[in-house]
Design a protein around this motif. Sequence first.
Motif, short mmCIF file in Angstrom:
data_model
loop_
_atom_site.label_atom_id
_atom_site.label_comp_id
_atom_site.label_asym_id
_atom_site.label_seq_id
_atom_site.Cartn_x
_atom_site.Cartn_y
_atom_site.Cartn_z
N ARG A 91 0.93 -1.25 0.09
CA ARG A 91 -0.15 -0.04 -0.08
C ARG A 91 0.97 1.09 0.01
O ARG A 91 1.79 1.32 0.90
CB ARG A 91 -0.78 0.10 1.41
CG ARG A 91 -1.99 -0.93 1.11
CD ARG A 91 -2.40 -1.35 2.49
NE ARG A 91 -2.83 -0.12 3.18
CZ ARG A 91 -4.18 0.32 3.32
NH1 ARG A 91 -5.07 -0.16 2.86
NH2 ARG A 91 -4.27 1.40 4.16
N GLN B 129 -2.84 1.52 -8.13
CA GLN B 129 -3.84 2.13 -8.95
C GLN B 129 -2.99 3.29 -9.63
O GLN B 129 -1.95 3.61 -9.03
CB GLN B 129 -4.69 2.84 -8.03
CG GLN B 129 -5.73 1.73 -7.31
CD GLN B 129 -6.49 0.93 -8.24
OE1 GLN B 129 -6.98 1.26 -9.31
NE2 GLN B 129 -6.38 -0.44 -7.91
N THR B 130 -3.22 3.62 -10.87
CA THR B 130 -2.46 4.69 -11.55
C THR B 130 -2.13 5.94 -10.70
O THR B 130 -1.43 6.74 -11.08
CB THR B 130 -3.20 4.96 -12.84
OG1 THR B 130 -4.49 5.30 -12.94
CG2 THR B 130 -3.04 3.90 -13.90
N ASN B 131 -3.09 6.56 -9.87
CA ASN B 131 -3.22 7.82 -9.29
C ASN B 131 -2.00 7.58 -8.09
O ASN B 131 -1.62 8.72 -7.57
CB ASN B 131 -4.42 8.17 -8.59
CG ASN B 131 -4.84 7.06 -7.38
OD1 ASN B 131 -4.38 6.15 -7.48
ND2 ASN B 131 -6.12 7.70 -6.90
N LYS B 132 -1.46 6.38 -8.04
CA LYS B 132 -0.31 6.17 -7.01
C LYS B 132 0.80 5.96 -7.51
O LYS B 132 1.76 5.80 -6.86
CB LYS B 132 -0.75 4.91 -5.88
CG LYS B 132 -1.94 5.01 -5.24
CD LYS B 132 -1.80 6.01 -4.18
CE LYS B 132 -3.01 6.04 -3.06
NZ LYS B 132 -2.99 7.24 -2.05
N GLN C 7 -1.75 -4.42 -5.54
CA GLN C 7 -2.34 -3.97 -6.63
C GLN C 7 -2.33 -2.38 -6.63
O GLN C 7 -2.36 -1.69 -5.85
CB GLN C 7 -3.92 -4.34 -6.75
CG GLN C 7 -4.08 -5.93 -6.70
CD GLN C 7 -5.53 -6.18 -6.67
OE1 GLN C 7 -6.25 -5.74 -7.80
NE2 GLN C 7 -6.15 -7.22 -6.06
N LEU D 180 -1.14 0.58 -16.55
CA LEU D 180 -0.15 0.74 -15.48
C LEU D 180 1.33 0.86 -16.23
O LEU D 180 2.19 1.43 -15.69
CB LEU D 180 -0.21 -0.43 -14.79
CG LEU D 180 0.65 -0.49 -13.28
CD1 LEU D 180 0.21 0.67 -12.52
CD2 LEU D 180 0.08 -1.57 -12.59
#
Length: 252
Positions: free
Chosen positions: A75, A100-103, A98, A122
């Motif tokens: 995370r 996310q593209t905003n991370k 997993q 990604l």
Amino acid sequence: MTDRHDTSGPEGGPLDRRAELAANLAAVEERIASACAAAGRDRDEVTLIVVTKTYPASDVRLLHELGVRNVAENRDQDAAPKAAACADLDLSWHFVGQLQTNKVRSVAGYADVVQSIDRMRLVTALSTAAVRAGRELGCLIQVALDADAGARGERGGVAPDGIEQLAAAVESAPGLRLGGLMTVAPLAGPYAGRQRAAFERLVEFSSGLRVGHPAANMVSAGMSADLEEAVAAGATHVRVGTAVLGVRPRLG
């Protein structure tokens, strides 16, 4: 009465935690060594990655003192501050969750390896972020052995028929380096409860991938409960959390 500054510390203090981690690491090391011996492999063929999710930066520092050089997080909101707090240590940070593209921009700032590549979007986002950060990120394609053709798995990952397309995209993307394959033992489908068979299948996919991408030789598989099966199957990296750090505290 115990002096507050006594380095022996009260029960439950830092030295007790260090001793606990040292004992756990020794036990895991013995398991890996025994599994390698049983499989006819050299111990140095398998790299231990300690999954430090939910545990504090102080534990990461203790692990580093004890010789650990590869740690993993799943995370970004936990990993980013922890990596910053340990930036002075010679550690390789693996992102295994997993993503996310905003991370992606945040993860590209500290991760050395992203093990959960499972879609083209990604790859594109990570490439852009890596170039912006002036870094090269190792990338593993996460393979979902419970996914139908063209789909993603319940725990992330691309179906086996999507491996080559993603591998080619990673290899051609600026700022990214194709490292190999990763899987999580599936909870459903034909490989549910058959970790050894699942990991052997991943190794078969790895052999096929290396025909066209010979440097992509990492095979990341196996965790605390099934690292022996992963080593027997031919994994090059095992991701162990609970067996080293203890039962994870409940979140929320």
